[in-house]
Design a protein around this motif. Structure first.
Motif, mmCIF file in Angstrom:
data_model
loop_
_atom_site.group_PDB
_atom_site.id
_atom_site.type_symbol
_atom_site.label_atom_id
_atom_site.label_comp_id
_atom_site.label_asym_id
_atom_site.label_seq_id
_atom_site.Cartn_x
_atom_site.Cartn_y
_atom_site.Cartn_z
ATOM 1 N N GLN A 108 -2.695 6.504 -13.758
ATOM 2 C CA GLN A 108 -2.709 6.505 -12.293
ATOM 3 C C GLN A 108 -1.275 6.603 -11.774
ATOM 4 O O GLN A 108 -0.321 6.275 -12.473
ATOM 5 C CB GLN A 108 -3.420 5.268 -11.752
ATOM 6 C CG GLN A 108 -2.606 3.988 -11.775
ATOM 7 C CD GLN A 108 -3.358 2.827 -11.120
ATOM 8 O OE1 GLN A 108 -4.367 2.358 -11.611
ATOM 9 N NE2 GLN A 108 -2.841 2.381 -9.992
ATOM 10 N N PHE A 109 -1.123 7.072 -10.526
ATOM 11 C CA PHE A 109 0.206 7.233 -9.956
ATOM 12 C C PHE A 109 0.902 5.885 -9.803
ATOM 13 O O PHE A 109 0.269 4.880 -9.484
ATOM 14 C CB PHE A 109 0.141 7.910 -8.592
ATOM 15 C CG PHE A 109 0.055 9.407 -8.686
ATOM 16 C CD1 PHE A 109 1.122 10.138 -9.175
ATOM 17 C CD2 PHE A 109 -1.085 10.077 -8.302
ATOM 18 C CE1 PHE A 109 1.056 11.524 -9.269
ATOM 19 C CE2 PHE A 109 -1.167 11.462 -8.390
ATOM 20 C CZ PHE A 109 -0.088 12.181 -8.882
ATOM 21 N N ALA A 110 2.180 5.874 -10.031
ATOM 22 C CA ALA A 110 2.998 4.678 -9.807
ATOM 23 C C ALA A 110 4.268 5.128 -9.096
ATOM 24 O O ALA A 110 4.984 5.992 -9.593
ATOM 25 C CB ALA A 110 3.332 4.018 -11.136
ATOM 26 N N PHE A 111 4.503 4.588 -7.914
ATOM 27 C CA PHE A 111 5.694 4.931 -7.135
ATOM 28 C C PHE A 111 6.660 3.757 -7.184
ATOM 29 O O PHE A 111 6.290 2.647 -6.795
ATOM 30 C CB PHE A 111 5.337 5.230 -5.669
ATOM 31 C CG PHE A 111 4.223 6.242 -5.505
ATOM 32 C CD1 PHE A 111 4.196 7.396 -6.270
ATOM 33 C CD2 PHE A 111 3.204 6.028 -4.584
ATOM 34 C CE1 PHE A 111 3.177 8.326 -6.119
ATOM 35 C CE2 PHE A 111 2.179 6.951 -4.425
ATOM 36 C CZ PHE A 111 2.162 8.103 -5.199
ATOM 37 N N ALA A 112 7.865 3.984 -7.665
ATOM 38 C CA ALA A 112 8.853 2.902 -7.764
ATOM 39 C C ALA A 112 9.757 2.925 -6.541
ATOM 40 O O ALA A 112 10.491 3.886 -6.327
ATOM 41 C CB ALA A 112 9.669 3.052 -9.045
ATOM 42 N N LEU A 113 9.682 1.872 -5.743
ATOM 43 C CA LEU A 113 10.481 1.812 -4.514
ATOM 44 C C LEU A 113 11.736 0.980 -4.742
ATOM 45 O O LEU A 113 11.738 0.042 -5.518
ATOM 46 C CB LEU A 113 9.666 1.180 -3.377
ATOM 47 C CG LEU A 113 8.326 1.816 -3.044
ATOM 48 C CD1 LEU A 113 7.746 1.182 -1.790
ATOM 49 C CD2 LEU A 113 8.476 3.309 -2.836
ATOM 50 N N GLY A 114 12.785 1.333 -4.028
ATOM 51 C CA GLY A 114 14.017 0.567 -4.103
ATOM 52 C C GLY A 114 14.695 0.552 -2.747
ATOM 53 O O GLY A 114 14.330 1.317 -1.856
ATOM 54 N N ARG A 115 15.697 -0.322 -2.602
ATOM 55 C CA ARG A 115 16.389 -0.392 -1.308
ATOM 56 C C ARG A 115 17.886 -0.293 -1.490
ATOM 57 O O ARG A 115 18.646 -0.747 -0.653
ATOM 58 C CB ARG A 115 16.050 -1.703 -0.611
ATOM 59 C CG ARG A 115 14.719 -1.698 0.062
ATOM 60 C CD ARG A 115 14.862 -1.968 1.565
ATOM 61 N NE ARG A 115 13.560 -1.966 2.189
ATOM 62 C CZ ARG A 115 13.231 -1.139 3.161
ATOM 63 N NH1 ARG A 115 14.106 -0.270 3.615
ATOM 64 N NH2 ARG A 115 12.032 -1.186 3.677
ATOM 65 N N THR A 116 18.319 0.297 -2.569
ATOM 66 C CA THR A 116 19.739 0.254 -2.859
ATOM 67 C C THR A 116 20.559 1.154 -1.946
ATOM 68 O O THR A 116 21.615 0.782 -1.504
ATOM 69 C CB THR A 116 19.966 0.660 -4.324
ATOM 70 O OG1 THR A 116 19.228 -0.249 -5.132
ATOM 71 C CG2 THR A 116 21.414 0.595 -4.698
ATOM 72 N N GLY A 120 13.948 -4.707 -9.289
ATOM 73 C CA GLY A 120 13.540 -5.716 -8.318
ATOM 74 C C GLY A 120 12.610 -5.149 -7.261
ATOM 75 O O GLY A 120 11.937 -5.897 -6.562
ATOM 76 N N GLY A 121 12.547 -3.824 -7.147
ATOM 77 C CA GLY A 121 11.697 -3.207 -6.142
ATOM 78 C C GLY A 121 10.245 -3.170 -6.587
ATOM 79 O O GLY A 121 9.919 -3.405 -7.753
ATOM 80 N N ALA A 122 9.383 -2.839 -5.643
ATOM 81 C CA ALA A 122 7.956 -2.811 -5.923
ATOM 82 C C ALA A 122 7.577 -1.487 -6.581
ATOM 83 O O ALA A 122 8.068 -0.431 -6.202
ATOM 84 C CB ALA A 122 7.174 -2.994 -4.635
ATOM 85 N N VAL A 123 6.704 -1.563 -7.564
ATOM 86 C CA VAL A 123 6.051 -0.363 -8.092
ATOM 87 C C VAL A 123 4.645 -0.378 -7.505
ATOM 88 O O VAL A 123 3.874 -1.306 -7.756
ATOM 89 C CB VAL A 123 6.014 -0.381 -9.633
ATOM 90 C CG1 VAL A 123 5.239 0.814 -10.152
ATOM 91 C CG2 VAL A 123 7.418 -0.391 -10.202
ATOM 92 N N ILE A 124 4.333 0.635 -6.681
ATOM 93 C CA ILE A 124 3.095 0.587 -5.915
ATOM 94 C C ILE A 124 2.132 1.689 -6.353
ATOM 95 O O ILE A 124 2.523 2.653 -6.995
ATOM 96 C CB ILE A 124 3.373 0.712 -4.398
ATOM 97 C CG1 ILE A 124 4.099 2.033 -4.079
ATOM 98 C CG2 ILE A 124 4.175 -0.473 -3.909
ATOM 99 C CD1 ILE A 124 4.177 2.343 -2.601
ATOM 100 N N ASP A 125 0.872 1.507 -5.971
ATOM 101 C CA ASP A 125 -0.131 2.534 -6.240
ATOM 102 C C ASP A 125 -0.318 3.393 -4.991
ATOM 103 O O ASP A 125 0.397 3.224 -4.000
ATOM 104 C CB ASP A 125 -1.452 1.915 -6.721
ATOM 105 C CG ASP A 125 -2.113 1.073 -5.642
ATOM 106 O OD1 ASP A 125 -1.575 1.017 -4.510
ATOM 107 O OD2 ASP A 125 -3.168 0.484 -5.908
ATOM 108 N N GLY A 185 -0.539 1.645 -1.614
ATOM 109 C CA GLY A 185 0.542 0.784 -1.163
ATOM 110 C C GLY A 185 0.436 -0.636 -1.670
ATOM 111 O O GLY A 185 1.114 -1.529 -1.163
ATOM 112 N N ARG A 186 -0.416 -0.836 -2.680
ATOM 113 C CA ARG A 186 -0.532 -2.174 -3.268
ATOM 114 C C ARG A 186 0.442 -2.292 -4.443
ATOM 115 O O ARG A 186 0.773 -1.300 -5.082
ATOM 116 C CB ARG A 186 -1.958 -2.421 -3.751
ATOM 117 C CG ARG A 186 -2.985 -2.355 -2.642
ATOM 118 C CD ARG A 186 -4.376 -2.503 -3.207
ATOM 119 N NE ARG A 186 -4.663 -1.467 -4.200
ATOM 120 C CZ ARG A 186 -5.820 -1.358 -4.830
ATOM 121 N NH1 ARG A 186 -6.798 -2.225 -4.601
ATOM 122 N NH2 ARG A 186 -6.019 -0.404 -5.713
ATOM 123 N N VAL A 187 0.883 -3.517 -4.704
ATOM 124 C CA VAL A 187 1.921 -3.698 -5.711
ATOM 125 C C VAL A 187 1.301 -3.797 -7.107
ATOM 126 O O VAL A 187 0.482 -4.674 -7.379
ATOM 127 C CB VAL A 187 2.762 -4.957 -5.415
ATOM 128 C CG1 VAL A 187 3.769 -5.185 -6.533
ATOM 129 C CG2 VAL A 187 3.463 -4.814 -4.086
#
Lengths: 349, 432
Positions: B217-225, B261-266, B269-271
């Protein structure tokens, strides 16, 4: 080594002369593009050229990519050492080789225009031009195709390499990636569509057929070993292109401002590492005093720039001049506060 | 019967038709709005982590790690018992003519009386080492990311962000401003740490149970750097589940200090997990895998009891029984070849030659299986064993035994050792 190169070149010239047959042999034009990714690649490839320049040192790659920006033969590429007068050649989509003339570079953006003689081109050039805000717009999470001659894998009319990925984000290099050879301080498009040597000067395109960026050097952070592919947004290239392609008059540069002064005396330590930007003293009546900064406050941010050390604070403030207003964020105890500070010039003694 | 055959034929034709579906030309264009919507949903709870100061070097002689330096022992204390900062005295006004040029008078750094000042001092011998986290990898204090855990201000961050033991941690919640954060507990086996900020009504994510995650399934890795206004995103898929003894998902989206440290979401938008540097053997830093297509997302939906312990400031580590196995014994069961003196097993009376038959009622297949069963537990967890003693006819129940924290020598990587301890490589000369 030099003699070898000379021999190679003598072979390549007759090959270039038979360009048409050569081009056909390597053409895949019968295949019809199916997906948007394929369509995008096929649509933009004719507007890209291979740039070959002077080599000489083992570490310098004598190749890059360029984008045709006018029917008069203007080609935009990333300015690199290998681009030298009389030694820069351009290979068009059909495999024909052309001598390129050098136009003035833009040292801030790190780009340069080349020009070939359009009379020598068979057929018509297919130029690209930066679109308006909406045309050149991009969003994080948007799928992109990056085109360029990565590692000089394509020769003559062989098609250049395409890489696929998303727009990772928009970043200002100064936020974290300070490297010497990129003077550009505007926003960069970060992408995970791979961008390697030779790809520089190529283009970044969206799947709905828009040109959004000019591939620039890998952002290589020596601090974290993180590498990211990046592209200069096309809108930022517009003033330079307008000046040298359309012949518009450049906007007059603003008069230099006096260096800024805040009235904060930082706590400094002798030694190699620069400590966090703790305030040691605040000079009475200074801009910092007016804002309410006090000794032992920790300055953590100037506008959107993170300040991790005294050195970084000095570096960032140097971007501003007296009279500018900056947003300062500081921490006192567990309280984080923000306020606007009007930079002054240093009082004369 | 004839009808049945006709139906069957029809079914086969249908399946064949489905398999030959033409390529969807707009596949990725259609995915874009899905990704945008997931990002928009997740953006409010992905926060920026900034650290300042800190001197502890995290380093290894020949390598790693986030794990190489043991966590500093920290007595459990709830954050509201932290000493309040003393009110600051009125600043002395310095007349301009008496001010010396900037940077001439050194004085010890931070803020007497402030909560930062009473942090543990680093040991001298650590100071001399270079803050290396992996060969050629030097950590500095760039921004990293974090995820809101609860509405009342608990934030999950990567332990990577705290490697330098910073004196100041600031958390920026999008749209809510920047907060001072107090450090609480951490879980070294999952690579995560908890910090607390003084905020309420924070946007809380929905966490997906690891058991419900599908490989592929897709996994989107978000970051805020990089940017403050919107998170950065790398896309990929879930490569595998139950890595790190069931503690993490493996993903192929690029993970690096830019999104640790960021969320990996589906796609909703769930973690799914928190991006952290880990390594398959669980013993080295994992940062050497950054941007490689092998990333890890620690799953936390199944560990609420551990989060309670972490909120109290506990430093959690992988559980350790203290047994070594005979690799030649192929099972069923795991045959003990040795028990380190200070281990839980030695103290409980397990000896060389005993065979471990079951853990908490689960039959043990072999040595690696036993290690899997024990290592998925944390130090402090109870475990019941069924043991066939060397000189006895029947297997006996033991326990519950309380697992110890894995000693640091067990967790960190040894030179040339990238396999779990239970597998032994053949000698170099063997078979030649």
């Amino acid at each position: 080594m030099r003699t070898h190169l000379a021999i190679l070149w003598s072979f390549t010239v007759p090959l270039a002369a038979q360009t048409q047959d050569f081009g056909k042999a390597y053409s895949f034009d019968e295949r019809k593009p199916v997906s948007r990714v394929e369509q995008t690649i096929d649509h933009f490839l004719p507007s890209l050229v291979k740039v070959h320049g002077a080599s000489g040192l083992a570490t310098i790659n004598a190749y890059a990519t360029g984008i045709i920006v006018s029917k008069k033969g203007h080609i935009l590429t990333l300015d690199q050492i290998m681009i030298q007068k009389d030694r820069t050649r351009v290979v068009l989509y059909d495999g024909s080789v052309h001598q390129a003339e050098l136009l003035p570079e833009d040292p801030q953006l790190g780009v340069r225009l080349l020009r070939i003689d359009p009379a020598l081109v068979s057929g018509e050039l297919q130029p690209l031009w930066p679109g308006d805000e909406q045309q050149a717009g991009y969003r994080t999470g948007q799928f992109v195709v990056s085109l360029g001659n990565a590692f000089r894998l394509a020769e003559f009319s062989e098609k250049m390499s395409a890489t696929f990925g998303v727009v990772v984000g928009r970043a200002n290099t100064a936020l974290r990636y300070r490297i010497a050879d990129v003077k550009y301080d505007g926003d960069l498009i970060l992408t995970d569509a791979c961008n390697n040597q030779g790809h520089y000067g190529g283009g970044l395109f969206t799947l709905d057929g828009r040109w959004i960026g000019l591939n620039t050097r890998l952002l290589d952070s020596k601090e974290t070993n993180t590498m990211l592919s990046a592209a200069i947004p096309v809108r930022d290239l517009l003033p330079y292109l307008e000046e040298h392609v359309l012949g518009k008059r450049p906007v007059e540069a603003k008069a230099a401002k006096e260096p800024p002064w805040t009235g904060v005396v930082l706590f400094q330590q002798a030694g190699r590492t620069s400590p966090p930007a703790y305030v040691d003293r605040v000079i009475a009546g200074s801009p910092a005093d007016v804002l309410g900064l006090r000794p032992d406050d920790l300055i953590v941010r100037i506008d959107e720039y993170s300040i991790r050390s005294c050195r970084e604070l000095r570096e960032i403030l140097a971007k501003y001049g007296a009279g500018d207003t900056v947003k300062v964020t500081w921490k006192r105890g567990t309280q984080v506060s923000q306020g606007e500070l009007v930079l002054a010039s240093e009082p004369k003694k | 019967m004839k009808q049945a055959i006709q139906l069957l034929t029809f079914g086969v034709l249908l399946t064949a038709g489905a398999a030959q579906q033409p390529i969807d030309p707009d596949e990725f264009l259609r995915l874009e709005p899905v990704l945008q919507a997931a990002m928009a949903k997740a953006a409010p709870f992905v926060v920026t982590v900034e650290t300042f100061g800190g001197t502890r070097a995290v380093l290894g002689v020949d390598g790693p790690a986030d794990g190489d330096a043991p966590p500093l022992p920290r007595p459990p204390k709830p954050p509201d018992e932290q000493p309040k900062p003393a009110p600051l005295p009125e600043p002395p006004v310095v007349p301009p003519e008496q001010v010396p040029p900037e940077g001439e008078q050194p004085k010890p750094v931070p803020m007497p009386g402030a909560p930062d000042a009473d942090k543990e001092k680093p040991k001298d011998k650590d100071k001399k080492k270079i803050p290396l986290v992996a060969p050629g990898f030097q950590q500095t204090q760039g921004k990293t990311s974090g995820v809101v855990l609860t509405a009342d201000g608990w934030i999950l961050v990567s332990r990577f962000a705290l490697n330098l033991d910073p004196t100041t941690i600031l958390i920026t919640v999008p749209g809510r401003g920047t907060f001072h954060a107090e450090r609480a507990g951490e879980d070294t086996s999952r690579g995560i740490a908890l910090v607390k900020i003084a905020a309420t009504d924070l946007p809380v994510p929905e966490f997906v149970e690891p058991a419900k995650v599908r490989v592929g399934q897709f996994a989107f890795a978000l970051g805020r750097t990089f940017a403050a206004d919107e998170p950065t995103v790398h896309i990929g898929i879930v490569s595998a589940r139950r890595r790190q003894f069931g503690r993490a998902l493996q993903i192929d989206a690029y993970t690096s200090p830019a999104n640790y440290g960021g969320a990996v979401i589906d796609v909703h938008g769930r973690v799914l997990g928190i991006a952290v540097p880990l390594s398959p053997s669980g013993r080295n830093a994992g940062v050497e895998w950054y941007d490689s297509g092998i990333g890890f997302a620690t799953t936390i939906a199944d560990i609420p009891h551990l989060l309670v312990r972490m909120k109290q400031g506990e430093v959690l580590q992988r559980g350790w029984l203290g047994v070594q196995f005979e690799t030649s014994f192929l099972g069923p069961g795991a045959k003990i070849s040795g028990t380190p003196k200070d281990g839980v097993a030695a103290k409980a009376g397990l000896r060389k030659g005993d065979i471990l038959v079951a853990v908490d009622g689960v039959p043990v297949m072999n040595g690696p299986h036993f290690q899997m069963l024990v290592s998925s537990r944390m130090g402090g967890d109870p475990v019941r064993l069924e043991v066939h003693k060397k000189d006895e006819a029947e297997a006996v129940e033991m326990g519950p035994l309380v697992l110890a924290d894995a000693p640091w020598s067990e967790q960190k990587q040894k030179k040339g050792d990238d396999l779990p301890a239970s597998f032994s490589l053949p000698e170099k000369n063997e078979g030649r």
